[in-house]
Design a protein around this motif. Structure first.
Motif, PDB file in Angstrom:
ATOM      1  N   THR A   1       4.092   5.580  -5.587  1.00 27.49           N
ATOM      2  CA  THR A   1       4.045   5.582  -7.052  1.00 27.49           C
ATOM      3  C   THR A   1       2.974   6.545  -7.553  1.00 27.49           C
ATOM      4  O   THR A   1       3.200   7.313  -8.491  1.00 27.49           O
ATOM      5  CB  THR A   1       3.747   4.163  -7.578  1.00 27.49           C
ATOM      6  OG1 THR A   1       4.556   3.235  -6.872  1.00 27.49           O
ATOM      7  CG2 THR A   1       4.009   4.063  -9.066  1.00 27.49           C
ATOM      8  N   LEU A   2       1.829   6.489  -6.875  1.00 27.06           N
ATOM      9  CA  LEU A   2       0.726   7.374  -7.259  1.00 27.06           C
ATOM     10  C   LEU A   2       1.155   8.839  -7.172  1.00 27.06           C
ATOM     11  O   LEU A   2       0.900   9.636  -8.077  1.00 27.06           O
ATOM     12  CB  LEU A   2      -0.480   7.116  -6.342  1.00 27.06           C
ATOM     13  CG  LEU A   2      -1.751   7.910  -6.641  1.00 27.06           C
ATOM     14  CD1 LEU A   2      -2.464   7.326  -7.853  1.00 27.06           C
ATOM     15  CD2 LEU A   2      -2.699   7.923  -5.449  1.00 27.06           C
ATOM     16  N   ILE A   3       1.823   9.181  -6.068  1.00 26.15           N
ATOM     17  CA  ILE A   3       2.258  10.562  -5.877  1.00 26.15           C
ATOM     18  C   ILE A   3       3.234  10.988  -6.982  1.00 26.15           C
ATOM     19  O   ILE A   3       3.093  12.072  -7.561  1.00 26.15           O
ATOM     20  CB  ILE A   3       2.913  10.755  -4.488  1.00 26.15           C
ATOM     21  CG1 ILE A   3       1.855  10.597  -3.391  1.00 26.15           C
ATOM     22  CG2 ILE A   3       3.574  12.129  -4.375  1.00 26.15           C
ATOM     23  CD1 ILE A   3       2.414  10.490  -1.985  1.00 26.15           C
ATOM     24  N   SER A   4       4.190  10.108  -7.284  1.00 25.50           N
ATOM     25  CA  SER A   4       5.173  10.536  -8.285  1.00 25.50           C
ATOM     26  C   SER A   4       4.538  10.577  -9.681  1.00 25.50           C
ATOM     27  O   SER A   4       4.852  11.449 -10.487  1.00 25.50           O
ATOM     28  CB  SER A   4       6.422   9.660  -8.224  1.00 25.50           C
ATOM     29  OG  SER A   4       6.308   8.560  -9.081  1.00 25.50           O
ATOM     30  N   ASP A   5       3.605   9.671  -9.953  1.00 26.13           N
ATOM     31  CA  ASP A   5       2.887   9.738 -11.236  1.00 26.13           C
ATOM     32  C   ASP A   5       2.067  11.024 -11.342  1.00 26.13           C
ATOM     33  O   ASP A   5       2.002  11.656 -12.399  1.00 26.13           O
ATOM     34  CB  ASP A   5       1.934   8.547 -11.381  1.00 26.13           C
ATOM     35  CG  ASP A   5       2.663   7.248 -11.682  1.00 26.13           C
ATOM     36  OD1 ASP A   5       3.910   7.291 -11.831  1.00 26.13           O
ATOM     37  OD2 ASP A   5       2.006   6.195 -11.751  1.00 26.13           O
ATOM     38  N   LEU A   6       1.444  11.362 -10.206  1.00 25.57           N
ATOM     39  CA  LEU A   6       0.569  12.528 -10.201  1.00 25.57           C
ATOM     40  C   LEU A   6       1.350  13.818 -10.449  1.00 25.57           C
ATOM     41  O   LEU A   6       0.866  14.741 -11.099  1.00 25.57           O
ATOM     42  CB  LEU A   6      -0.179  12.597  -8.854  1.00 25.57           C
ATOM     43  CG  LEU A   6      -1.378  13.531  -8.732  1.00 25.57           C
ATOM     44  CD1 LEU A   6      -2.383  13.302  -9.839  1.00 25.57           C
ATOM     45  CD2 LEU A   6      -2.038  13.350  -7.365  1.00 25.57           C
TER      46      LEU A   6
ATOM     47  N   ALA B   1       0.832  -1.202   0.000  1.00 28.63           N
ATOM     48  CA  ALA B   1       0.000   0.000   0.000  1.00 28.63           C
ATOM     49  C   ALA B   1       0.869   1.254   0.000  1.00 28.63           C
ATOM     50  O   ALA B   1       0.601   2.215  -0.723  1.00 28.63           O
ATOM     51  CB  ALA B   1      -0.928  -0.005   1.209  1.00 28.63           C
ATOM     52  N   ALA B   2       1.926   1.227   0.802  1.00 32.43           N
ATOM     53  CA  ALA B   2       2.828   2.379   0.884  1.00 32.43           C
ATOM     54  C   ALA B   2       3.525   2.611  -0.458  1.00 32.43           C
ATOM     55  O   ALA B   2       3.653   3.746  -0.928  1.00 32.43           O
ATOM     56  CB  ALA B   2       3.863   2.163   1.985  1.00 32.43           C
ATOM     57  N   LEU B   3       3.908   1.515  -1.079  1.00 35.24           N
ATOM     58  CA  LEU B   3       4.580   1.600  -2.365  1.00 35.24           C
ATOM     59  C   LEU B   3       3.636   2.161  -3.432  1.00 35.24           C
ATOM     60  O   LEU B   3       3.992   3.028  -4.225  1.00 35.24           O
ATOM     61  CB  LEU B   3       5.058   0.196  -2.775  1.00 35.24           C
ATOM     62  CG  LEU B   3       6.117   0.150  -3.865  1.00 35.24           C
ATOM     63  CD1 LEU B   3       7.406   0.773  -3.368  1.00 35.24           C
ATOM     64  CD2 LEU B   3       6.365  -1.300  -4.300  1.00 35.24           C
ATOM     65  N   LYS B   4       2.416   1.667  -3.381  1.00 35.98           N
ATOM     66  CA  LYS B   4       1.405   2.083  -4.337  1.00 35.98           C
ATOM     67  C   LYS B   4       1.159   3.594  -4.213  1.00 35.98           C
ATOM     68  O   LYS B   4       1.039   4.313  -5.201  1.00 35.98           O
ATOM     69  CB  LYS B   4       0.111   1.321  -4.055  1.00 35.98           C
ATOM     70  CG  LYS B   4      -0.763   1.114  -5.273  1.00 35.98           C
ATOM     71  CD  LYS B   4      -1.948   0.222  -4.951  1.00 35.98           C
ATOM     72  CE  LYS B   4      -3.137   0.632  -5.780  1.00 35.98           C
ATOM     73  NZ  LYS B   4      -4.380   0.047  -5.285  1.00 35.98           N
ATOM     74  N   ARG B   5       1.109   4.029  -2.964  1.00 38.41           N
ATOM     75  CA  ARG B   5       0.864   5.435  -2.687  1.00 38.41           C
ATOM     76  C   ARG B   5       2.014   6.298  -3.210  1.00 38.41           C
ATOM     77  O   ARG B   5       1.804   7.341  -3.819  1.00 38.41           O
ATOM     78  CB  ARG B   5       0.710   5.620  -1.176  1.00 38.41           C
ATOM     79  CG  ARG B   5       0.276   6.998  -0.770  1.00 38.41           C
ATOM     80  CD  ARG B   5       0.298   7.115   0.743  1.00 38.41           C
ATOM     81  NE  ARG B   5       0.701   8.444   1.136  1.00 38.41           N
ATOM     82  CZ  ARG B   5      -0.147   9.453   1.259  1.00 38.41           C
ATOM     83  NH1 ARG B   5      -1.426   9.262   1.076  1.00 38.41           N
ATOM     84  NH2 ARG B   5       0.289  10.655   1.592  1.00 38.41           N
TER      85      ARG B   5
END
Ligand code: C2E
Ligand code: CA
Ligand code: CA
Ligand code: CA
Length: 280
Positions: free
Chosen positions: A25-30, A19-23
């Motif tokens: 990744t989401l932040i850097s993609d965003l 979950a932390a990793l996903k988050r």
């Protein structure tokens, strides 16, 4: 209580790590989403109940992710708010909407008003958005009455003086203010007294229980009557059936929004709707 075995424990920590990793990744993609032009806006028509005519629409953001496809706002707006990325995103939304509304007012619908969702941070962070938005309005010569700002109760819940000052600033400039998700919070009614409000949006949870014999129906009617007396227009959100529409219309609700009328539409589709409407 269940005993937690070793395997469960491992499973748990792994899923937390995921979950932390996903988050992350989401932040850097965003962060890249804006510059890569992956964000886009869909417009959901808000129609006049008595004739179905569309004179307003709500701007709803979407993210065309290069790998995961289209991502809805519920999945990235909260993260954007926590990280501050919401500032750039909202500035982008604001200028897009200004550009679009000017175009459509000139070509297809002179009275069109587009509404924008705002987050608490826009009002609490001194001078970050409000000033910029007022500048954008001026610079782009967008008529202020073409814009509607939607605010939610949770924004106002821990609001201080600066929030109401900023809302007044907007209103003074001629921008309309809508209270979103009305009725879902604890003290909606007291906000009507404190904050300038032009429009009240009845939350879809009320609308959905409209066909049952329920307190929601009674509350809904009371809200509409009260709003009328205060000179505030009412939009009912999430209308999906004819029955809901008929009941709300009989109650005196002026505007409706929901799948019954239209889903949120891409630029071209909303443009086409305005064209059809102009020809009628
Ligand atoms: P909201 O402001 O309450 O927006 C209405 C939501 O209800 C939208 O979901 C819309 O697609 C959905 N909806 C419309 N008609 C119906 C219906 O008939 N039935 C049902 N079940 N749903 C309907 P969406 O687009 O996923 O947006 C979710 C939330 O994300 C919005 O809730 C708003 O709080 C936030 N949001 C969207 N765009 C932006 C934005 O540009 N900035 C910010 N800060 N928040 C945004
Ligand atoms: Ca909204
Ligand atoms: Ca006004
Ligand atoms: Ca809403």
């Amino acid at each position: 209580a269940k005993s937690i075995g070793k395997n469960n424990y491992h499973y748990y920590t792994k899923s937390m790590r995921d979950a932390a990793l996903k988050r992350m990744t989401l932040i850097s993609d965003l962060r890249h989403a804006i510059e890569n032009e992956e964000l886009f806006i869909v417009y959901q028509p808000i129609v006049e109940m008595h004739n179905g005519y569309c004179t307003k629409a709500e701007a709803l953001i979407r993210w065309q992710h290069p790998v995961h496809g289209v991502i809805g706002p519920l999945e990235f707006i909260p993260v954007a708010e926590e990280t501050g990325l919401i500032i750039d995103i909202s500035n982008w939304v604001f200028s897009q909407v200004c550009r679009d509304v000017r175009h459509w007012r000139k070509t297809l619908c002179p009275t069109l008003q587009l509404s924008i969702n705002t987050s608490p941070i826009h009002y609490t962070d001194p001078d970050r958005c409000i000033t910029q938005w007022l500048d954008t309005l001026l610079e782009t010569r967008t008529p202020p009455q073409a814009i509607l700002l939607e605010i939610t109760e949770n924004l106002l819940m821990d609001a201080n003086q600066s929030v109401s000052t900023k809302l007044f600033q907007f209103r003074q400039a001629g921008v309309d203010i809508a209270l979103d998700d009305f009725g879902t919070g604890y003290s909606s009614i007291s906000y009507l007294k404190k904050y300038p409000t032009d429009i009240l949006k009845i939350d879809k949870s009320f609308v959905h229980s409209m066909s049952e014999v329920s307190n929601d129906k009674v509350l809904c009617e009371a809200i509409i009557v009260m709003a009328k007396k205060l000179g505030i227009k009412v939009v009912a959100e999430g209308i999906e059936t004819e029955e809901q529409r008929n009941i709300l219309q009989k109650m005196g609700c002026e505007y409706g929004q929901g799948y019954l009328f239209a889903k949120p539409l891409k630029y071209q589709d909303f443009d086409a709707l305005l064209k059809r409407q102009k020809q009628d």
